[in-house]
Design a protein around this motif. Structure first.
Motif, PDB file in Angstrom:
ATOM      1  N   VAL A  92       6.643 129.284  57.259  1.00 68.68           N
ATOM      2  CA  VAL A  92       5.401 128.607  56.864  1.00 68.68           C
ATOM      3  C   VAL A  92       5.516 127.113  57.159  1.00 68.68           C
ATOM      4  O   VAL A  92       4.629 126.505  57.768  1.00 68.68           O
ATOM      5  CB  VAL A  92       5.120 128.823  55.364  1.00 68.68           C
ATOM      6  CG1 VAL A  92       3.918 127.987  54.932  1.00 68.68           C
ATOM      7  CG2 VAL A  92       4.876 130.294  55.080  1.00 68.68           C
ATOM      8  N   PRO A 221       4.142 127.988  51.182  1.00 70.50           N
ATOM      9  CA  PRO A 221       3.206 129.106  51.036  1.00 70.50           C
ATOM     10  C   PRO A 221       2.163 128.723  50.000  1.00 70.50           C
ATOM     11  O   PRO A 221       2.521 128.467  48.844  1.00 70.50           O
ATOM     12  CB  PRO A 221       4.097 130.250  50.533  1.00 70.50           C
ATOM     13  CG  PRO A 221       5.475 129.875  50.944  1.00 70.50           C
ATOM     14  CD  PRO A 221       5.526 128.384  50.942  1.00 70.50           C
ATOM     15  N   TRP A 244      -0.624 129.373  56.627  1.00 71.60           N
ATOM     16  CA  TRP A 244      -0.575 130.450  55.640  1.00 71.60           C
ATOM     17  C   TRP A 244      -1.015 131.789  56.244  1.00 71.60           C
ATOM     18  O   TRP A 244      -0.258 132.762  56.248  1.00 71.60           O
ATOM     19  CB  TRP A 244      -1.449 130.057  54.455  1.00 71.60           C
ATOM     20  CG  TRP A 244      -1.630 131.096  53.387  1.00 71.60           C
ATOM     21  CD1 TRP A 244      -2.800 131.638  52.988  1.00 71.60           C
ATOM     22  CD2 TRP A 244      -0.615 131.697  52.591  1.00 71.60           C
ATOM     23  NE1 TRP A 244      -2.606 132.535  51.995  1.00 71.60           N
ATOM     24  CE2 TRP A 244      -1.264 132.595  51.723  1.00 71.60           C
ATOM     25  CE3 TRP A 244       0.779 131.567  52.525  1.00 71.60           C
ATOM     26  CZ2 TRP A 244      -0.569 133.365  50.801  1.00 71.60           C
ATOM     27  CZ3 TRP A 244       1.465 132.338  51.604  1.00 71.60           C
ATOM     28  CH2 TRP A 244       0.793 133.227  50.751  1.00 71.60           C
TER      29      TRP A 244
END
Ligand SMILES: Nc1ncnc2c1ncn2[C@@H]1O[C@H](COP(=O)(O)OP(=O)(O)OP(=O)(O)O)[C@@H](O)[C@H]1O
Ligand SMILES: [Mg+2]
Lengths: 294, 334
Positions: A92, A221, A244
Motif C-alpha cells: 500500500v 491501508p 487502497w
C-alpha cells in the motif's frame, strides 16, 4: 509586399496535405514534446551543480526510506494492521509513494502557479504557442525527484514479490493500469488545487494540505482511519484509488469495510473523469485569470 | 518624421479590429469577513482598427488601460465586453494559435528564461514556435547584427543589463517572423543610445518585412520617431485616434515667444500675448495672436537682445489632452 508576410517556416508544420492521421498524431504528441523540451532544459541546468543535485536527491531518498522504516515498525509491531501483513502494508505504501512521486515529478510544479501569476511570468507563458499548463508543470523540472520515485518503485517490487498472490498476465496488466490511473489521479488533484491560486492569492498552503495531506493518508491501508474518511476519499477526493483499491485488487481481498467490490476496477474511469474535471477547472481558471496590474 | 514611409500597397483587411472592447476588474478589499467588492473599469468601449503595415503608438497616463488593452489583444485577458479580432482570430479563445502570428514584448518584465544564457533562451523559443533550424539561424544572425547582441549572447539573462535584456526580448519576439508586434513600453528605462537602436530597428522591421507594430509608451520620442498614427487612451477611453500632426491641431496649444531683454524688467505687457514666466532678463510669452504683430510691438517697446519662437512640444499637447478628457466616475461599488 506580398511576400513580406510569408512565414519563414516553410515545411514547419506537417503539411496540410500530409494526411490527417499524422497531423492528428503530431498535434496530440505536441504537448509531450514541448514538455520534454522544457524539462530537458531544467535537467541540464540542474546538472551544472552535480553535488547539490546529488545531496538533494539523497535527502529525498532518506525521507522515503525513513517512511519505509516506519511502516515496517508499525506493522512488524502489531503483526497485522486492519488485516494487512508487513509486506501488504509495504505494498500500500509503495503504491501510494510511487504514484505521488511520479505525479510530483511530472506535475508537482503546478503548485507554483501563484508564484508565476504574481511575478507576471504567467503572462509570458500565455503568449507562447504552448499550453501554459505544460509550461507550468515543466517549470523547474528536477531529476532529484527521482530520489523519491526510485526507492518507492524498489519497495513496490520487494512487496510484490513477497505478498501471497497468484500472478497472471491479466493481473499484471491491471496493476500497471491502476498505477497509471493513480498517477493521473494525483496529478489531476494537484492541478485542481493549484487552480485555486487563480482566484485566491497565497492559496498554496491550502492546496498543499490537500495534496501532501492526501499523500500521507494513502500510505497506510485506509481502513485503519475509519469509515467516514474512507468514504470521503473514495467518493469526494478519490485518493482511495491511488493505493487502497489497487492493493485490494492485487491481493484479491474483499473490502474490509464492505464497500462494493467493483470499485477496484473503476480506477481508470475515475482517473479519466478527474482529468476531465481538472481540464475544466484549468480552463475556467484561465478565463478568470486577471494578470497583474503592472 | 517621414523616414518611415511605408509602401502600403494593399491595405488588406485589418490585422486588429476592436469593437466596444471593455474590461472590468472586481477588487475585493478589506478584512476577510467584511470584504467589500468594487468594480474598476480599466478599459471601456474601445473601438479601433489597425491595418497591416501600420505603426501605431498608444499613449496615455498611468492606469489609463493601455496594458490591459494589449493583454486583451494578445489573449492574456478575457474581455468583459465587446470583441477583438487579431490576425483574423479571437485572442482569448484562440490564444495558442494567435501566439504563432504575433510577437509580444513587455518592457517591464522578460519573456526569456532567467537562468539561461540568451542564446539558449532563443534556441528554446525556436523549438516552441517550431521554426526550422536554418530559418532560425538566418534570422538570428540578422537580428544579432541589427540589435548588436553578439557580446552577450552567451550571458545568462539574469546578468544582462536592462537595455541588453530588452534587445534580447525583442529578438525572441521576432524570431518566428510574426505579422504583428505588440510592444508594451519597450524603451522604459533605456538610455538614449539603446532607445535609438531599438527605434531604428523597429522602423526597419516595419519597412522591410511589413510587420505591423503596436507600441505603448510614455516616451514621446518613440512616438515622434516611429508612429504616423497615435491613439491616446485616458481612463480606459479612446480620446484621440489619428495622425500625429492632427493631434497637434486637435488641441490648440499656444506657441511660446521667448524674449531676452537687455536688462531685467517688469512683465512685458502686449496685446495678443500673455507673460507666463519671468527669469531675470528672460521672459516667456504665450501667444494668442499673430506672432509677427506681437514681435513688432515687443521690439518697439523694449530693448530686445534675442527672440525665439517655440512650437508647442508634443508633451504639452498630450498632457493637455489628458487633462481635457472628462473624468470618468469609478463604476459603482457594492
Ligand atoms: N490584474 C488587475 N487587477 C486589478 N486591477 C487591475 C489589474 N490590471 C489592471 N488593473 C487596473 O486597471 C487600470 C488600468 O491598468 P493598466 O495596467 O492597463 O494601465 P496602463 O495604461 O498600462 O498604465 P501604465 O502606464 O501605468 O502602465 C488601473 O486602474 C489598474 O489598477
Ligand atoms: Mg502599462
Amino acid at each position: 509586399m506580398a511576400d513580406t508576410h510569408r512565414r519563414i517556416v516553410p515545411g514547419d508544420e506537417p503539411g496540410e496535405g500530409d494526411g490527417g492521421a499524422r497531423l492528428a498524431v503530431t498535434k496530440l504528441l505536441r504537448p509531450f514534446l514541448d514538455y520534454r523540451r522544457l524539462a530537458w532544459l531544467w535537467v541540464r541546468a540542474a546538472a551544472q551543480y552535480p553535488l547539490s543535485l546529488a545531496l538533494m536527491s539523497l535527502a529525498v531518498t532518506t525521507g522515503v526510506l525513513t517512511q519505509v522504516g516506519a511502516v515496517v515498525i508499525v506493522f512488524g509491531h502489531a503483526g497485522t494492521l486492519a488485516g494487512f501483513t508487513v509486506y501488504e502494508g509495504l505494498l500500500v505504501f509503495a503504491l501510494a509513494s510511487s504514484a505521488f512521486g511520479i505525479a510530483d515529478m511530472f506535475a508537482g510544479s503546478v503548485e507554483r502557479l501563484g508564484h508565476h501569476v504574481r511575478t507576471g511570468s504567467f503572462d509570458a507563458m500565455l503568449i507562447r504557442p504552448v499550453s501554459p499548463l505544460v509550461q507550468v508543470a515543466a517549470d523547474e523540472f528536477s531529476p532529484r525527484r527521482l530520489g523519491k520515485v526510485v526507492p518507492a518503485l524498489v519497495v513496490l517490487g520487494i512487496a510484490l514479490v513477497n505478498v501471497d498472490v497468484e500472478w497472471s498476465y491479466l493481473k499484471m496488466a491491471l496493476l500497471a493500469l491502476t498505477m497509471l490511473s493513480g498517477v493521473l489521479i494525483c496529478s489531476a488533484i494537484w492541478v485542481i488545487s493549484a487552480c485555486v491560486q487563480f482566484f485566491v492569492a497565497g492559496a498554496r498552503e491550502a492546496a498543499n494540505s490537500l495534496t501532501y495531506g492526501g499523500q500521507a493518508l494513502t500510505e497506510y491501508p485506509i481502513a485503519i482511519y475509519g469509515e467516514e474518511i474512507v468514504r470521503s476519499v473514495t467518493y469526494v477526493v478519490p485518493l482511495a484509488f491511488v493505493s487502497w483499491q489497487p492493493a485490494l485488487l492485487v491481493l484479491d481481498r474483499p473490502d474490509p469495510l464492505g464497500m462494493p467490490e467493483y470499485l477496484r476496477h473503476t480506477g481508470p474511469a475515475v482517473a479519466v473523469l478527474l482529468c476531465a474535471c481538472a481540464a475544466l477547472v484549468w480552463r475556467t481558471g484561465l478565463r478568470h485569470y486577471r494578470s497583474t496590474g503592472s | 518624421m517621414t523616414s518611415n514611409a511605408i509602401i502600403r500597397t494593399d491595405p488588406g483587411e485589418p490585422i486588429i479590429e476592436v469593437v466596444d472592447l471593455g474590461r472590468d476588474f472586481v477588487l475585493s478589499e478589506g478584512p476577510f469577513l467584511r470584504r467589500t467588492r468594487r468594480t474598476v473599469t480599466a478599459v471601456r468601449d474601445l473601438t479601433f482598427t489597425v491595418r497591416p503595415g501600420e505603426i501605431v503608438g498608444c499613449l496615455g497616463p498611468n492606469g489609463a488601460g493601455k496594458s490591459s488593452t494589449m493583454k486583451m489583444l494578445t489573449g492574456i485577458l478575457t474581455p468583459t465586453s465587446g470583441r477583438a479580432r487579431v490576425a483574423g482570430m479571437e485572442p482569448a479563445r484562440q490564444r495558442t494559435r494567435l501566439a504563432r502570428e504575433i510577437g509580444v514584448v513587455f518592457g517591464q518584465r522578460t519573456t526569456l528564461w532567467w537562468d539561461l544564457p540568451l542564446r539558449d533562451s532563443l534556441a528554446l523559443t525556436r523549438h516552441l514556435y517550431r521554426v526550422p533550424g536554418r530559418a532560425h539561424a538566418e534570422r538570428l544572425a540578422e537580428l544579432t547584427e541589427l540589435l548588436e547582441l553578439g557580446p552577450f549572447l552567451d550571458t545568462p539573462v539574469r546578468q544582462l543589463s536592462l537595455g541588453q535584456r530588452m534587445r534580447g526580448d525583442i529578438t525572441a519576439a521576432l524570431l518566428h517572423a510574426p505579422r504583428l508586434l505588440v510592444l508594451d513600453e519597450p524603451t522604459i528605462g533605456l538610455d538614449v543610445v539603446s532607445k535609438s537602436t531599438i527605434r531604428d530597428f523597429l522602423l526597419r522591421t516595419n519597412s522591410e518585412r511589413g510587420t505591423t507594430i503596436l507600441i505603448t509608451t510614455h516616451d514621446l520620442g518613440d512616438v515622434e520617431r516611429l508612429c504616423e498614427r497615435v491613439m491616446v487612451i485616458d481612463h480606459g477611453r479612446l480620446v484621440f485616434d489619428g495622425a500625429l500632426p492632427r493631434l497637434r491641431a486637435a488641441v490648440p496649444t499656444p506657441r511660446m515667444l521667448v524674449v531676452d531683454l537687455a536688462s531685467a524688467s517688469g512683465e512685458i505687457e502686449v496685446t495678443g500675448a500673455r507673460t507666463v514666466r519671468v527669469e531675470g532678463p528672460r521672459q516667456w510669452l504665450e501667444l494668442r495672436d499673430n506672432p509677427a504683430r506681437v514681435i513688432a510691438e515687443v521690439t518697439r517697446e523694449h530693448e530686445v537682445v534675442d527672440l525665439t519662437l517655440r512650437e508647442p512640444d508634443i508633451e504639452a499637447v498630450v498632457s493637455s489632452l489628458y487633462r481635457g478628457a472628462d473624468p470618468v466616475e469609478e463604476a459603482g461599488s457594492r
